[in-house]
Design an enzyme around this catalytic site. Structure first.
Site, mmCIF file in Angstrom:
data_model
loop_
_atom_site.group_PDB
_atom_site.id
_atom_site.type_symbol
_atom_site.label_atom_id
_atom_site.label_comp_id
_atom_site.label_asym_id
_atom_site.label_seq_id
_atom_site.Cartn_x
_atom_site.Cartn_y
_atom_site.Cartn_z
ATOM 1 N N GLU A 117 -5.422 18.446 2.783
ATOM 2 C CA GLU A 117 -6.410 17.377 2.585
ATOM 3 C C GLU A 117 -5.749 15.999 2.677
ATOM 4 O OE1 GLU A 117 -7.600 21.090 0.526
ATOM 5 O OE2 GLU A 117 -5.824 19.793 0.411
ATOM 6 N N HIS A 172 -5.028 6.329 7.887
ATOM 7 C CA HIS A 172 -4.390 5.504 6.879
ATOM 8 C C HIS A 172 -2.889 5.436 7.171
ATOM 9 C CE1 HIS A 172 -7.608 5.386 3.587
ATOM 10 N NE2 HIS A 172 -8.167 5.911 4.662
ATOM 11 N N ASP A 230 -2.163 -0.664 6.586
ATOM 12 C CA ASP A 230 -3.160 -1.012 5.579
ATOM 13 C C ASP A 230 -2.739 -2.246 4.784
ATOM 14 O OD1 ASP A 230 -4.570 1.119 6.478
ATOM 15 O OD2 ASP A 230 -4.462 2.307 4.646
ATOM 16 N N GLU A 241 1.033 5.742 0.509
ATOM 17 C CA GLU A 241 0.420 7.019 0.867
ATOM 18 C C GLU A 241 1.100 8.086 0.015
ATOM 19 O OE1 GLU A 241 -2.190 7.115 2.577
ATOM 20 O OE2 GLU A 241 -2.097 5.140 3.528
ATOM 21 N N ASP A 250 0.854 -1.183 0.000
ATOM 22 C CA ASP A 250 0.000 0.000 0.000
ATOM 23 C C ASP A 250 0.892 1.236 0.000
ATOM 24 O OD1 ASP A 250 -2.727 1.244 0.258
ATOM 25 O OD2 ASP A 250 -1.825 2.049 2.082
#
Length: 227
Positions: A52, A150, A155, A9, A7
């Site tokens: 965000e 997250h 994850d 980010e 995963d």
């Protein structure tokens, strides 16, 4: 069979617009069983983190300022990935960022033939249901109470459990056991039973029986078959 569940980010949604990968987490599976080997790294994206994105994963400019650039850790990452199939949720997204980062530092892209997308698998197995990682953890009873935000490695760990469930779950263990167990079933040979022949018994009514039946019928008042 070795597989890598991973995963990422990022700073945003589109690497073509300048968004960068800031974290990657990888879990090694062999025959769908975690081996305990992992790869985890943070990267300085050399660009401000949009608020965000930071609200999603909590990785801000101050935290990432002293982290290595992607090109400084890419060889360790590639060594861990090797040539194994790569499993991700909404894999097009993660492959897009991974390949963009690889291309930017002069390395070949990872072939999409190695891609296994758990989102596509979930949509086939559970049409009409929710397919987010959280929803799939709930469906399969996977504890995600420690997932406040997250995080790539966390994850990936959750996704590894979801992937095992999507591709057979606990049945995998049963199948592996069956491969090492020989079952012998003895079937008795069929032998028909010999029966003694008996001549058919007479079944026609005698003259006396017919006379008694006629006398009985004549005693009936207004029988249905005469109306």
């Amino acid at each position: 069979m070795r597989e890598i569940v991973f995963d990422t980010e990022t700073t945003g949604l589109d690497p073509r617009s300048g968004d960068r990968m800031v974290e990657i987490g990888c879990i090694e599976l062999v025959n769908r069983v975690p081996t305990g080997r992992t790869f985890h790294a943070y990267f300085n994206p050399d660009r401000p983190m949009p608020i965000e994105a930071e609200q999603v994963h909590g990785l801000g400019d101050a935290f990432l300022a002293d982290k290595p650039r992607f090109h400084e850790g890419v060889l360790d990452l590639l060594e861990f990935l090797a040539d194994s199939p790569l499993v991700a949720h909404n894999a097009q997204f993660d492959f897009g960022f991974l390949n963009c980062e690889l291309g930017a530092c002069g390395h070949p892209e990872v072939s999409l033939e190695r891609m296994i997308d758990t989102l596509a698998i979930a949509r086939r197995r559970h049409p009409g249901a929710k397919h987010s990682l959280d929803s799939l953890c709930t469906r399969y009873g996977i504890d995600r109470s420690h997932r406040v935000r997250h995080g790539a490695l966390l994850d990936a760990e959750l996704l590894a459990q979801v992937y095992v469930e999507l591709t057979g779950g606990r049945q995998i263990g049963l199948e592996l056991a069956a491969q090492h167990t020989e079952t012998v079933i003895e079937i008795a040979a069929f032998a028909p039973t010999r029966r003694e022949f008996r001549a058919p018994r007479p079944h026609a009514a005698s003259a006396e029986e017919l006379a008694r039946h006629k006398a009985f019928v004549e005693t009936l008042e207004s029988p249905l078959w005469t109306s």
